[in-house]
Design an enzyme around this catalytic site. Structure first.
Site, PDB file in Angstrom:
ATOM      1  N   GLY A 327       0.753  -1.237   0.043  1.00 40.41           N
ATOM      2  CA  GLY A 327      -0.037  -0.009  -0.076  1.00 40.41           C
ATOM      3  C   GLY A 327       0.840   1.379   0.007  1.00 40.41           C
ATOM      4  CB  SER A 328       0.204   4.632   1.207  1.00 40.59           C
ATOM      5  OG  SER A 328      -1.154   4.701   0.664  1.00 40.59           O
ATOM      6  CB  THR A 329       4.199   1.019   3.681  1.00 39.96           C
ATOM      7  OG1 THR A 329       3.864   0.151   2.902  1.00 39.96           O
ATOM      8  CG2 THR A 329       3.050   1.500   4.949  1.00 39.96           C
ATOM      9  CG  PHE A 330       5.775   0.384  -2.633  1.00 45.37           C
ATOM     10  CD1 PHE A 330       6.877  -0.555  -2.506  1.00 45.37           C
ATOM     11  CD2 PHE A 330       6.118   0.543  -4.017  1.00 45.37           C
ATOM     12  CE1 PHE A 330       7.775  -1.207  -3.171  1.00 45.37           C
ATOM     13  CE2 PHE A 330       6.725   0.141  -4.948  1.00 45.37           C
ATOM     14  CZ  PHE A 330       7.571  -0.521  -4.767  1.00 45.37           C
ATOM     15  CE  LYS A 331       0.566   6.635  -2.001  1.00 46.99           C
ATOM     16  NZ  LYS A 331      -0.563   7.075  -1.340  1.00 46.99           N
TER      17      LYS A 331
END
Lengths: 630, 385
Positions: A327-331
């Site tokens: 999810g957004s932790t990959f951003k």
């Protein structure tokens, strides 16, 4: 007449003499034959008979070495050897085994099926072979049997060792368990086959017990005894007790791990806390846990099935084997890829109106109506999806994958645990190999917000966070801190090759997530001065949102059945200005990262940093870590 | 040959009889028996009182032997048939009221002593045959017709012993009886026919196996089968012979040392006190010991045969010669048996194996031999006898 008789006498005498000499000769020949047989047996065949006599005479047995104990970083016991009070019965010593067992059942709790099993084994086995009828007796039961020994002929009390896991379900995934070697185990290790056949021998089947089994097991001892034909030991000829297995100190903090699991409550998922400088895994929790103790004595089929068929998969170590969309932790990886490739600068601004069309598909931002004009810092802080769609579309998936791989995505971390999964870092070549056709551009957009093909394990998320926290260095996770009290050498940190300024930009953005108004983690921030954390929320979609639903209104997680709710993620490090610890969490079907996952991490990290300074025997290692990371 | 030239005397004074005893032979008997005492001590691990018991028996038996030797040999001729009848009666008695032991009825229990009539029979049969052949004279001994009473005399006790059933003793009785017939001068043709008959009998024994008229007990067939291939059943019937050969062979040339035979001391060797005592000896004293003991036995028998040649009456000659041959059969079969050359038929090693009746019977036999030797020049009046 008289003469005739005398002649007859003379004839009889001569005949007698002839025949005596003949018989004497025959006797000599037979004697020579017997002597020849003696020569054959005692000279020609002697070596083989001597070997057979030794096989009769000597009983060579192996002694199972005591298994090494496992403790956590503060010396709390994780796996110990507990005294196991057992009872054996042999047919040799008892005039009536059935009666003996009936007597025994009056003294201790002896289930009927156990009794039948023992009787069966006694009937089929050797007369002298003792059969175990009861184990894990309490001291009181054991003492009672000993006191009544005269009424129990043939019963031999015995004290053995039994592996015990005092932490029960909180550390099961890391520590694992031992069990009796299976047929395959015996075949896989022919060198130690005899040792594995010992009735008391157990080998590691999971967790550290499995990966460190060779050193935990120790060295088998050997005993040679002289036995008589009844198998009774006459005397011991030689004895070598072997070497006990190595004592392992893990990097784990069992209490913090237990707290982390309690903090997750009823949710399934995983928490990993690690030292960003040394790679020490302080918490590596997978929810729900399971009690490893029943496995040691042989778990019942029903209990095993219940564990195996549980939809929350308690036997699965989600920290290393759970592969999730980050999810957004990959951003941060996407943003760093943009900076590193020179494609964008931190000042690069994208206008977010809540949606981005690509082909005939519309990609949405999580915020209906959009964020307006966002730069990189705000994009991370408020987790704007459209910003990353835009950056990724222009950059292409291969650039993202290149950076992702540097952070270890798609590669199983080198940690002393079994079943470690690598996650997935997709790129164009991967897609072509897997699906046989070119990369669909829409997938780039999915990957940019940690959805689609990309998958990471909680441990990989923690490692990624640690690398951002320590200024861009790759860390090797460490689970075994010391062997027999001797510190295990730390793997050196590896410079991932990013510009310091770019890493610091990521750090600033993660700081903003938690410590600035409107940051997605602001509500879960650590307010204690000097301990503030920096992090990134994430929400991984489990279901597909249809256009029709989107047209009406996307249902909130609370409105959905639990198994359809999003996974809540959060990665963080703290303290923000002098990072020591990195943490990742995945709360399965927890809903939102900021609402569910971030507060858990806040509490776990706060507890870790504010716990009373423990008499940590690992002071040395921390100094080493500091020296390296500085 | 000065003894032969002495004038035959009607009566001998007691000291004279003492002087005429075959002292070297007695010394040899004592030497072999002493080996037995040491072996009893060894298998008893120095604790069991077997050596003392065996010594007591030997002393009693020795006294009996000398007493018998000092009695005029003509008296023994006189009571020969009586002894034979007593032996047959004893065998009938064990079949009727004997106690069961080792799966066979062999003893009469007098309360204070257990008595094996078959042991007595071995001596009595030879005694009776010696009288028979002495009485009919050497000429008729060679005639076929005169074989029939002798054969009947052998057949009766053999049959009674086989009923018990005790194959070993039956074989020993038969061999003792045939020795007497052979030495007395029975025709060669008879022995050739016997050999053929024996072959036929062996064929019959195997042919009868499993039929209604089965000649041997199942366990005896089993022993024969396992004898032919001991590895067939290493834990069951072949166990005895396998363990015996292991013990024997593991002794090597020098042996494992007195009281240090692992097979014996750890009880892997069965029946070590009785039938397999020679194995223990060979295990502990090696081939040097085993060959020496064999030489001692051979010397003993040769000495007996040589002494028989010096007896001037056919009763004594036949008696001494056939008892010597019986003794030879005894140790020969036992040694062959423990070394895996003969089936395990339960023949003890004479003078050494533990056992009261066997020791007493042997000493009686030596007593008779010595009596014949002491009275080697005694004139027999067959008509008055």
């Amino acid at each position: 007449m008289r003469d005739e008789e005398l002649r007859g006498q003379e004839m009889g005498r001569k005949r007698f003499t002839r025949r005596v000499l003949l018989l004497g000769g025959v006797q000599g020949l037979v004697g020579a034959g017997l002597a020849a047989r003696m020569y054959h047996l005692q000279v020609v065949e002697s070596p083989q008979h001597r070997a057979a006599a030794d096989r009769n005479r000597f009983d060579d047995s192996m002694i199972a070495p005591p298994r090494g104990q496992i403790v956590d970083r503060f010396g709390r016991p994780l796996a110990v050897n507990k005294q196991n009070y057992r009872l054996f019965v042999s047919r040799d010593g008892s005039p009536d085994v059935e009666e003996t067992l009936a007597q025994l059942a009056r003294l201790i709790d002896l289930p009927e099926h156990r009794r039948q099993k023992a009787l069966r084994e006694l009937r089929t086995g050797s007369r002298f072979a003792p059969v175990m009828v009861a184990e894990n007796l309490t001291w009181d039961e054991f003492a009672l049997v000993n006191a009544n020994a005269p009424a129990l002929p043939g019963v031999t009390p015995d004290v053995g060792w039994m592996r015990d896991y005092p932490q029960k379900d909180s550390c099961a995934h890391v520590v694992g368990y031992v069990a009796t070697p299976s047929q395959q185990d015996q075949e896989a290790d022919p060198e130690n086959r005899r040792l594995l056949l010992l009735p008391s021998m157990k080998i590691g089947k999971n967790g550290v017990e499995r990966t460190e089994d060779p050193i935990l097991r120790g060295k088998a001892g050997a005993r040679r005894a002289e036995v008589n034909v009844r198998g009774q030991v006459i005397r011991e000829i030689s004895r070598d007790d072997g070497e006990r297995g190595a004592e392992l100190t893990l990097t784990l903090d069992a209490d913090l791990q237990k707290y982390a699991m309690e903090r997750m409550g009823d949710y399934s998922g995983s928490v990993v806390v690690m030292d960003v400088r040394t790679g020490d895994l302080i918490v590596l929790a997978s929810m729900p846990g399971y009690d490893p103790n029943p496995f040691v004595g042989g778990i019942s089929h029903a209990a095993w099935r219940a564990l195996n068929e549980d939809p929350l998969r308690p036997l699965n170590n989600k920290a290393v084997a759970g592969s999730y969309a980050p999810g957004s932790t990959f951003k941060m990886i996407v943003a760093l890829a943009g900076l590193d490739s020179g494609m964008i600068s931190p000042q690069h601004t994208v206008f977010c109106n809540g949606r981005m069309p690509l082909g005939d598909h519309i990609f949405h931002c999580w915020k209906r109506g959009g964020h307006g004009a966002v730069d990189m810092n705000r994009a991370i802080k408020e987790s704007c999806d459209v910003y990353f769609y835009d950056v990724a579309r222009r950059m292409g998936v291969d650039r993202i994958a290149e950076v992702g791989r540097k952070f270890g995505v798609g590669e199983a971390p080198d940690v002393a645990l079994p079943y470690v999964r690598p996650g997935v870092m997709p790129d164009r070549a991967w897609h072509l190999a897997k699906y046989g056709y070119g990369w669909p551009q829409g997938q780039t957009l999915n990957v940019s917000i940690g959805q689609g093909y990309v998958e990471m394990t909680p441990l990989q998320l923690a490692l990624m966070t640690a690398s951002f926290a320590n200024g861009g260095y790759g860390v090797t996770p460490r689970l075994v801190k010391a062997i027999n009290g001797e510190e295990v050498k730390l793997e050196p940190l590896v410079d991932l090759g990013f510009r310091r300024a770019h890493i610091e930009a990521m750090q600033r953005s993660m700081d903003a997530v938690c410590n600035e108004q409107r940051g997605t983690g602001y509500n879960a921030r650590i307010k204690l001065a000097g301990y503030e954390m920096a992090g990134k929320t994430g929400t991984a979609q489990v279901r597909r949102i249809t256009a029709a639903e989107r047209a009406r209104r996307v249902r909130a997680n609370e409105e959905l059945p639990r198994h359809l709710r999003d996974h809540a993620l959060f990665v963080a490090y703290a303290p923000r200005h002098d990072p020591r610890y990195a943490c990742s969490i995945i709360v399965e079907h927890g809903g939102g990262g900021s609402a569910v996952a971030a507060p858990m991490v806040r509490d776990i990290l706060t507890r870790l940093m504010t716990r009373p300074p423990p008499s940590e025997a690992a002071g040395a290692s921390e100094e080493v870590g500091q020296g390296r990371a500085g | 040959m000065s003894f032969f030239d002495e004038a035959p005397r009607q009566r001998l004074s007691l000291p004279a009889r003492f002087l005429r005893l075959h002292w070297p032979l007695i010394a040899l008997i004592a030497a072999v028996a002493t080996v037995g005492f040491f072996m009893m001590h060894s298998v008893g691990r120095g604790q069991a009182p077997w050596a003392q018991q065996q010594m007591t028996r030997f002393i009693v038996g020795g006294g009996l032997m000398v007493a018998i030797a000092l009695v005029d040999v003509r008296f023994w001729r006189k009571i020969a048939y009586l002894a034979y009848a007593a032996g047959v009666a004893g065998l009938v008695a064990v079949d009727v009221m004997g106690v069961v032991g080792m799966g066979a009825q062999r003893w009469i229990d007098f309360g204070f002593v257990r008595f094996q009539p078959s042991e007595l029979m071995k001596v009595a049969l030879v005694l009776a045959l010696a009288r028979y052949y002495h009485d009919i004279g050497p000429v008729r001994a060679g005639k076929l017709l005169w074989l029939i009473p002798a054969l009947l005399m052998i057949a009766a006790p053999c049959a009674l012993v086989l009923i018990q059933p005790d194959l070993g003793t039956a074989v020993l009785l038969g061999l003792g009886g045939f020795s007497a017939m052979f030495l007395a001068g029975a025709s060669w043709w008879f022995f050739i026919l016997m050999a053929l008959g024996l072959g036929g009998a062996i064929w019959a024994v195997f042919a009868s196996q499993g039929t209604d008229w089965q000649l041997l007990r199942d366990y005896q067939y089993r022993r024969i089968e396992v004898f032919l291939d001991p590895t067939q059943d290493p834990q069951g019937a072949g166990y005895h012979i396998n363990q015996s050969m292991i013990a024997f062979g593991s002794g090597g040339v020098e042996g494992k040392g007195y009281m240090a035979g692992s097979q014996t001391q750890l009880d892997f060797l069965p029946e070590k006190r009785t039938d397999f005592i020679f194995t223990t000896f060979a295990e502990e004293f090696g081939m040097i010991g085993a060959v020496s003991l064999l030489a001692l036995y051979t010397l003993l028998v040769w000495m007996c045969l040589a002494s028989a040649l010096r007896i001037r009456h056919s009763f004594g000659r036949i008696l001494a010669g056939s008892l010597a041959m019986a003794f030879f059969c005894y140790y020969g079969i036992n040694m062959a048996m423990v070394m895996g050359l003969a089936p395990v038929v339960g023949v003890p090693l004479p003078l050494i194996s533990y056992g009261g009746t066997s020791m007493i019977a042997l000493m009686c036999a030596f007593g008779l031999m010595l009596s014949a030797f002491v009275y080697r020049d005694a004139p027999f009046d067959t008509r008055r006898g």
